[in-house]
Design an enzyme around this catalytic site. Structure first.
Site, PDB file in Angstrom:
ATOM      1  N   GLY A  81      -9.545   7.682 -10.908  1.00 24.48           N
ATOM      2  CA  GLY A  81      -8.481   8.659 -10.812  1.00 24.48           C
ATOM      3  C   GLY A  81      -9.003  10.023 -10.421  1.00 24.48           C
ATOM      4  CD  GLU A 123      -8.283  10.168  -6.665  1.00 17.02           C
ATOM      5  OE1 GLU A 123      -8.085  11.402  -6.750  1.00 17.02           O
ATOM      6  OE2 GLU A 123      -7.417   9.341  -6.933  1.00 17.02           O
ATOM      7  CE1 TYR A 179      -1.230   9.582  -3.122  1.00 17.61           C
ATOM      8  CE2 TYR A 179       0.270   7.879  -2.340  1.00 17.61           C
ATOM      9  CZ  TYR A 179      -0.779   8.284  -3.152  1.00 17.61           C
ATOM     10  OH  TYR A 179      -1.384   7.365  -3.989  1.00 17.61           O
ATOM     11  CG  ASP A 180      -1.645  14.413  -2.780  1.00 17.64           C
ATOM     12  OD1 ASP A 180      -0.494  14.788  -3.044  1.00 17.64           O
ATOM     13  OD2 ASP A 180      -2.386  13.842  -3.608  1.00 17.64           O
ATOM     14  CD1 TRP A 326       1.094   9.454  -7.531  1.00 18.21           C
ATOM     15  CD2 TRP A 326      -0.077   7.794  -8.466  1.00 18.21           C
ATOM     16  NE1 TRP A 326       0.534   9.951  -8.671  1.00 18.21           N
ATOM     17  CE2 TRP A 326      -0.190   8.955  -9.272  1.00 18.21           C
ATOM     18  CE3 TRP A 326      -0.718   6.617  -8.877  1.00 18.21           C
ATOM     19  CZ2 TRP A 326      -0.938   8.975 -10.459  1.00 18.21           C
ATOM     20  CZ3 TRP A 326      -1.465   6.650 -10.045  1.00 18.21           C
ATOM     21  CH2 TRP A 326      -1.568   7.811 -10.817  1.00 18.21           C
TER      22      TRP A 326
END
Length: 348
Positions: A81, A123, A179-180, A326
Site C-alpha cells: 500500500g 509503491e 488514476y491519480d 479502488w
C-alpha cells in the site's frame, strides 16, 4: 456473474469511519465482483507479515466467509500500500533467502485466514536494482503460491519504470492503478482518471490518461491483454481554486480541496461525498471523457456511471482482461447500492 474479471478493493479502515461512511465487511456484496481484495497488510524487513490486532484478524476471516454466499468468488489480501512498506519491500526483494521466506510467509498467511491468493502492492520500486529485484520477488512468490493453488496479482503505478515483460511472466493479473494522474501536488486543476488526453495539455500531460497507460503495457512490452486489469476510481481528486471564476481543467489552484466529513483526507473525496458536496455542479469534459464539478472555490475530478461505462467499453473494445475498482467502500455502498461497481458489473 460478470464475464470478465472484476477486482474490488476493500480498505479495512473503512469500518472505523463514522455515520454513513462506515463500511463493514457485512456491507459488501459478494456477487458484484469476481475477486475481492482486502487492503492492506504490511511486511517487515525480515519478510514477515506484520500481525494484525484481533479486530482486523476477525474482519479478514469474515471477509473470506463472503464466499459462503458466492462460492465462485475469489478473495485476496493485498500486501503493502501507499504508506510505509517501500523500504521493507526493497530489503526483502534484494535477498534470495528473504524472498523465499516472504513467499512462505505469504502462503501460510493465506492458509491461516482463508484467502485464495495475494496482491503485491509495492509503491514503488524506483531504482533499476529494485525493478530487477521486484521481478525476482514475484518469481519466488509465483513458485510458492501457484504450486499451492493460490493466485498472484500485483498492483502497478502508471508512468513508472517497470520490467513489464518480467512482471507479466509471473503473475496471474496486473492491476493497473490508472488514476491519480493529477492531484493537489499540482498547481493547477486536472483530472484524476481521464480516459483520453485533452487539447489544453502539454506533450507530457498527454501521457497522463488511461489509454496512454494501457498502450505502454500492451504496446511497448507486449504484455498479454488478458492479464491487464484497468483500475477505476471510486473517489475524486479535489483542489481549491485560486479564482472561483476560473474553473476549467488546468485552472490555477492553491492546493488540496477541503476534506470530506467521512474520509477526512484533504485532496480526496469518496464518490458519495462528491455527490453530497457538489450537488448540481457537474460538468462533462467531452475530450477526456470524465466529469468534474465546481462549488465556490472547490473543484473535483471524479468518475460517475457515464465515465465508468466509457472505460468499460474501452476494456471490451481493446480486449483487456477486466477492471479493478479502488475502492468499493468509497462507492455509494449505502443500502447496497454500489452505484459505480454495479455499472462495471453490468458493462462487463
Amino acid at each position: 456473474m460478470p464475464s470478465k474479471p472484476i477486482f474490488g478493493f476493500y480498505g479495512g479502515w473503512a469500518t472505523y469511519r463514522s455515520g454513513k461512511g462506515r463500511c463493514t465487511v457485512e456491507d459488501l456484496n459478494p456477487h458484484l465482483c469476481t475477486h475481492l481484495i482486502y487492503a492492506f497488510v504490511a511486511l517487515d524487513h525480515s519478510g514477515s507479515i506484520v500481525q494484525k490486532d484481533d479486530t482486523e484478524r476477525n474482519a479478514m476471516r469474515r471477509f473470506n466467509c463472503l464466499r459462503n454466499s458466492n462460492p465462485s468468488l475469489k478473495t485476496l489480501v493485498s500486501v503493502g500500500g501507499a504508506v510505509g512498506c517501500g523500504s521493507a519491500f526493497a530489503s526483502v526483494a534484494a535477498s534470495s533467502s528473504l524472498r523465499a521466506s516472504f513467499a512462505r510467509n505469504v502462503r501460510e498467511f493465506c492458509g491461516s485466514y482463508g484467502f485464495n491468493g495475494v496482491d503485491i502492492d509495492w509503491e514503488f520500486p524506483e531504482s533499476s536494482s529494485d525493478q530487477s529485484n521486484f521481478v525476482q520477488l514475484l518469481s519466488a512468490l509465483s513458485s510458492e503460491l501457484h504450486s499451492n493453488g493460490l493466485l498472484l496479482t500485483t498492483s502497478v503505478g502508471v508512468n513508472r519504470p517497470y520490467d513489464m515483460s518480467g512482471i507479466a511472466r509471473h503473475v496471474d493479473y496486473i492491476l493497473l492503478m490508472s488514476y491519480d494522474y493529477n492531484g493537489s501536488w499540482d498547481s493547477y486543476t486536472g483530472h484524476n482518471a481521464p480516459l483520453s488526453w485533452g487539447s489544453v495539455e502539454t506533450d507530457y500531460q498527454r501521457r497522463l490518461n488511461v489509454e496512454a497507460s494501457v498502450s505502454d503495457w500492451i504496446g511497448r512490452a507486449s504484455v498479454p491483454k488478458s492479464k491487464l486489469i484497468v483500475g477505476l476510481a471510486a473517489y475524486g481528486r479535489t483542489f481549491t481554486l485560486s479564482c472561483s471564476g476560473n474553473y476549467k481543467p488546468r485552472a490555477s489552484a492553491t492546493g488540496a480541496g477541503r476534506s470530506g466529513p467521512y474520509t477526512q483526507q484533504q485532496g480526496t473525496l469518496a464518490y458519495y461525498e462528491v455527490k453530497d458536496a457538489f450537488g448540481e455542479g457537474r460538468i462533462w469534459d467531452d475530450q477526456q471523457h470524465v466529469p468534474y464539478a465546481v462549488s465556490g472555490d472547490q473543484w473535483v475530478s471524479y468518475d460517475d456511471p457515464q465515465s465508468i461505462r466509457m472505460k468499460c467499453e474501452f476494456i471490451r473494445r481493446e480486449g483487456l482482461g477486466g477492471a479493478m475498482i479502488w475502492s468499493i467502500d468509497q462507492d455509494e455502498f449505502q443500502g447496497g447500492r454500489f452505484t459505480l461497481l454495479r455499472t462495471v458489473a453490468e458493462c462487463l
